[in-house]
Design a protein around this motif. Sequence first.
Motif, PDB file in Angstrom:
ATOM      1  N   GLY A 278       0.828  -1.257   0.228  1.00  0.00           N
ATOM      2  CA  GLY A 278       0.207  -0.027  -0.183  1.00  0.00           C
ATOM      3  C   GLY A 278       0.758   1.377   0.029  1.00  0.00           C
ATOM      4  O   GLY A 278       2.052   1.382   0.594  1.00  0.00           O
ATOM      5  N   GLY A 279       0.266   2.552  -0.617  1.00  0.00           N
ATOM      6  CA  GLY A 279       0.939   3.470  -0.661  1.00  0.00           C
ATOM      7  C   GLY A 279       1.961   3.916  -2.008  1.00  0.00           C
ATOM      8  O   GLY A 279       1.945   2.964  -2.780  1.00  0.00           O
ATOM      9  N   TRP A 280       2.568   4.984  -1.940  1.00  0.00           N
ATOM     10  CA  TRP A 280       3.204   5.562  -3.113  1.00  0.00           C
ATOM     11  C   TRP A 280       4.659   5.917  -2.540  1.00  0.00           C
ATOM     12  O   TRP A 280       4.872   6.110  -1.443  1.00  0.00           O
ATOM     13  CB  TRP A 280       3.051   6.841  -3.569  1.00  0.00           C
ATOM     14  CG  TRP A 280       1.370   7.057  -4.312  1.00  0.00           C
ATOM     15  CD1 TRP A 280       0.356   6.884  -3.714  1.00  0.00           C
ATOM     16  CD2 TRP A 280       1.371   6.945  -5.643  1.00  0.00           C
ATOM     17  NE1 TRP A 280      -0.806   6.870  -4.716  1.00  0.00           N
ATOM     18  CE2 TRP A 280      -0.193   7.152  -5.773  1.00  0.00           C
ATOM     19  CE3 TRP A 280       2.159   7.172  -6.757  1.00  0.00           C
ATOM     20  CZ2 TRP A 280      -0.659   7.208  -7.326  1.00  0.00           C
ATOM     21  CZ3 TRP A 280       1.532   7.407  -8.183  1.00  0.00           C
ATOM     22  CH2 TRP A 280       0.204   7.332  -8.356  1.00  0.00           C
ATOM     23  N   GLY A 281       5.692   5.611  -3.521  1.00  0.00           N
ATOM     24  CA  GLY A 281       7.172   5.835  -3.196  1.00  0.00           C
ATOM     25  C   GLY A 281       7.646   6.065  -4.420  1.00  0.00           C
ATOM     26  O   GLY A 281       7.139   6.159  -5.541  1.00  0.00           O
ATOM     27  N   PHE A 282       9.176   6.406  -4.499  1.00  0.00           N
ATOM     28  CA  PHE A 282       9.852   6.855  -5.782  1.00  0.00           C
ATOM     29  C   PHE A 282      11.349   6.255  -5.608  1.00  0.00           C
ATOM     30  O   PHE A 282      11.895   6.053  -4.359  1.00  0.00           O
ATOM     31  CB  PHE A 282       9.678   8.307  -6.074  1.00  0.00           C
ATOM     32  CG  PHE A 282      10.283   9.219  -4.900  1.00  0.00           C
ATOM     33  CD1 PHE A 282      11.856   9.587  -4.942  1.00  0.00           C
ATOM     34  CD2 PHE A 282       9.701   9.763  -4.036  1.00  0.00           C
ATOM     35  CE1 PHE A 282      12.063  10.618  -4.113  1.00  0.00           C
ATOM     36  CE2 PHE A 282      10.115  10.450  -3.054  1.00  0.00           C
ATOM     37  CZ  PHE A 282      11.472  10.894  -3.098  1.00  0.00           C
ATOM     38  N   ARG A 283      11.892   5.887  -6.551  1.00  0.00           N
ATOM     39  CA  ARG A 283      13.244   5.678  -6.740  1.00  0.00           C
ATOM     40  C   ARG A 283      13.974   6.788  -7.125  1.00  0.00           C
ATOM     41  O   ARG A 283      13.700   7.465  -8.012  1.00  0.00           O
ATOM     42  CB  ARG A 283      13.402   4.297  -7.589  1.00  0.00           C
ATOM     43  CG  ARG A 283      12.624   3.538  -7.875  1.00  0.00           C
ATOM     44  CD  ARG A 283      12.791   2.411  -8.797  1.00  0.00           C
ATOM     45  NE  ARG A 283      11.778   1.437  -9.093  1.00  0.00           N
ATOM     46  CZ  ARG A 283      11.885  -0.036  -8.778  1.00  0.00           C
ATOM     47  NH1 ARG A 283      12.845  -0.179  -8.178  1.00  0.00           N
ATOM     48  NH2 ARG A 283      10.869  -0.744  -9.009  1.00  0.00           N
TER      49      ARG A 283
ATOM     50  N   VAL B 172       6.782   4.038  -7.530  1.00  0.00           N
ATOM     51  CA  VAL B 172       6.490   2.710  -7.035  1.00  0.00           C
ATOM     52  C   VAL B 172       4.903   3.030  -6.557  1.00  0.00           C
ATOM     53  O   VAL B 172       4.664   3.798  -5.744  1.00  0.00           O
ATOM     54  CB  VAL B 172       7.262   2.013  -6.116  1.00  0.00           C
ATOM     55  CG1 VAL B 172       8.438   1.825  -6.805  1.00  0.00           C
ATOM     56  CG2 VAL B 172       7.628   2.854  -5.048  1.00  0.00           C
ATOM     57  N   VAL B 173       4.002   2.150  -6.699  1.00  0.00           N
ATOM     58  CA  VAL B 173       2.813   1.556  -6.476  1.00  0.00           C
ATOM     59  C   VAL B 173       2.518   0.385  -5.906  1.00  0.00           C
ATOM     60  O   VAL B 173       3.262  -0.563  -6.229  1.00  0.00           O
ATOM     61  CB  VAL B 173       1.685   2.310  -7.582  1.00  0.00           C
ATOM     62  CG1 VAL B 173       2.011   3.652  -7.943  1.00  0.00           C
ATOM     63  CG2 VAL B 173       2.067   1.367  -8.635  1.00  0.00           C
ATOM     64  N   PRO B 174       1.447   0.182  -5.228  1.00  0.00           N
ATOM     65  CA  PRO B 174       1.043  -1.357  -4.908  1.00  0.00           C
ATOM     66  C   PRO B 174       1.189  -2.310  -5.826  1.00  0.00           C
ATOM     67  O   PRO B 174       1.049  -2.041  -7.092  1.00  0.00           O
ATOM     68  CB  PRO B 174      -0.538  -1.208  -4.408  1.00  0.00           C
ATOM     69  CG  PRO B 174      -0.612   0.182  -4.017  1.00  0.00           C
ATOM     70  CD  PRO B 174       0.355   0.945  -4.728  1.00  0.00           C
TER      71      PRO B 174
ATOM     72  N   GLU C  36      12.488   6.115  -1.584  1.00  0.00           N
ATOM     73  CA  GLU C  36      11.940   7.006  -0.453  1.00  0.00           C
ATOM     74  C   GLU C  36      10.370   6.644  -0.562  1.00  0.00           C
ATOM     75  O   GLU C  36       9.610   6.811  -1.601  1.00  0.00           O
ATOM     76  CB  GLU C  36      12.220   8.553  -0.485  1.00  0.00           C
ATOM     77  CG  GLU C  36      11.676   9.373   0.450  1.00  0.00           C
ATOM     78  CD  GLU C  36      12.193  10.828   0.507  1.00  0.00           C
ATOM     79  OE1 GLU C  36      11.460  11.561   0.506  1.00  0.00           O
ATOM     80  OE2 GLU C  36      13.416  10.925   0.260  1.00  0.00           O
ATOM     81  N   ALA C  37       9.552   6.855   0.518  1.00  0.00           N
ATOM     82  CA  ALA C  37       8.047   6.757   0.673  1.00  0.00           C
ATOM     83  C   ALA C  37       7.625   8.241   0.439  1.00  0.00           C
ATOM     84  O   ALA C  37       7.972   9.268   0.980  1.00  0.00           O
ATOM     85  CB  ALA C  37       7.550   6.191   1.980  1.00  0.00           C
ATOM     86  N   LEU C  38       6.614   8.279  -0.467  1.00  0.00           N
ATOM     87  CA  LEU C  38       5.924   9.492  -0.780  1.00  0.00           C
ATOM     88  C   LEU C  38       4.803   9.680   0.195  1.00  0.00           C
ATOM     89  O   LEU C  38       4.393  10.711   0.607  1.00  0.00           O
ATOM     90  CB  LEU C  38       5.341   9.443  -2.236  1.00  0.00           C
ATOM     91  CG  LEU C  38       6.135  10.042  -3.287  1.00  0.00           C
ATOM     92  CD1 LEU C  38       5.430   9.941  -4.705  1.00  0.00           C
ATOM     93  CD2 LEU C  38       6.186  11.641  -3.001  1.00  0.00           C
TER      94      LEU C  38
END
Length: 251
Positions: A67-72, A87-89, A108-110
Motif C-alpha cells: 500500500g502507498g506510493w514511493g519513488f526511486r 512505485v505503487v502497490p 523513499e516513501a511519498l
Amino acid sequence: MAPEPRHNPVRVSCYECPLRRMKQFRPFTEAELEFVSNFKRGELQADPGTTVLVEGAQSAHLYTVLGGWGFRYKILEDGRRQILNYVVPGDMIGLQGAVMAEMQHSVEALTPMTLCVFERSRLFSLFERHPGLGFDLTWLAAREETILDEHLLSVGRRSALERASYLLAFLFERGRVAGVVDERQRHVPITQTHLADTLGLSIVHTNKTLKKLSDRGLILWRDRGCEILDARGLEDIAGWTPGEPRIRPFI
C-alpha cells in the motif's frame, strides 16, 4: 532527523492479500501461493519521507509494495537529485540489490507505505521451484526497463509542457492500474519539487509549466499533490498513450 521504517510481523496473510482480489493481477497457483506465503517474513511500515532502501547498501531483503506510493532516485555529490521512477502497490523493490550485490539507487516513501518483506537469500529457490514466479520477476524487471525508456525519451526530446503532461498522465495511469486512483479519487501525491527532480527542470520552470496545464483545466494543484482533471488531455499534449490493459504479475 529522517524517519526510520518500522519492521512488523506479518499482519496481512498472503491468502487474504487485497492485491490478489484485484482483477489486474495474475492469480497464483496453490503451490505458488504457499511458497510466497512462506517466503514472506514480515511487513515494513514507512512514513512519508522515510528512506526504505539506500544506494550502495547491501540489503538482506526484497519488498513488494502492499500500500502507498514511493519513488526511486539517485543523488549527485552536490545534492542534486534525479527521480527515476515511482512505485505503487504490486511493485517490487530491492531486486536490483539482490542481483548486483548492492543497491544502485535509493527508495523513499511519498505517502505512508506498507511493504511485504521477503528474504533475499531465498530468491534463487523461487527460480528453482517455481518457474512461473521466476518469469514474473523477469517481467517486472523488463517492465521497469520499458518505463525508464519512456522517461529517458521524455527528458531527452519532449518539451517542458510535454514532459509534465506525460509524467502526470503516466502517474495517473500507474495509480489507476494499481487501484489507488480512479474516476472519483484523482489525487496524485507529488509536490512540484518531485516533478522538477523527475523532469530535469528548475522549480521555477516547473511551476510555470504546471500553471499552463492548470490554466487549460487539465490539473488542479493542491497541498502536497495534484488532482488530475483530464488525463486524456494530458496524454494528447504528451503524444503518449497508455498500453492496452493486461493482466500483470506481482510477488
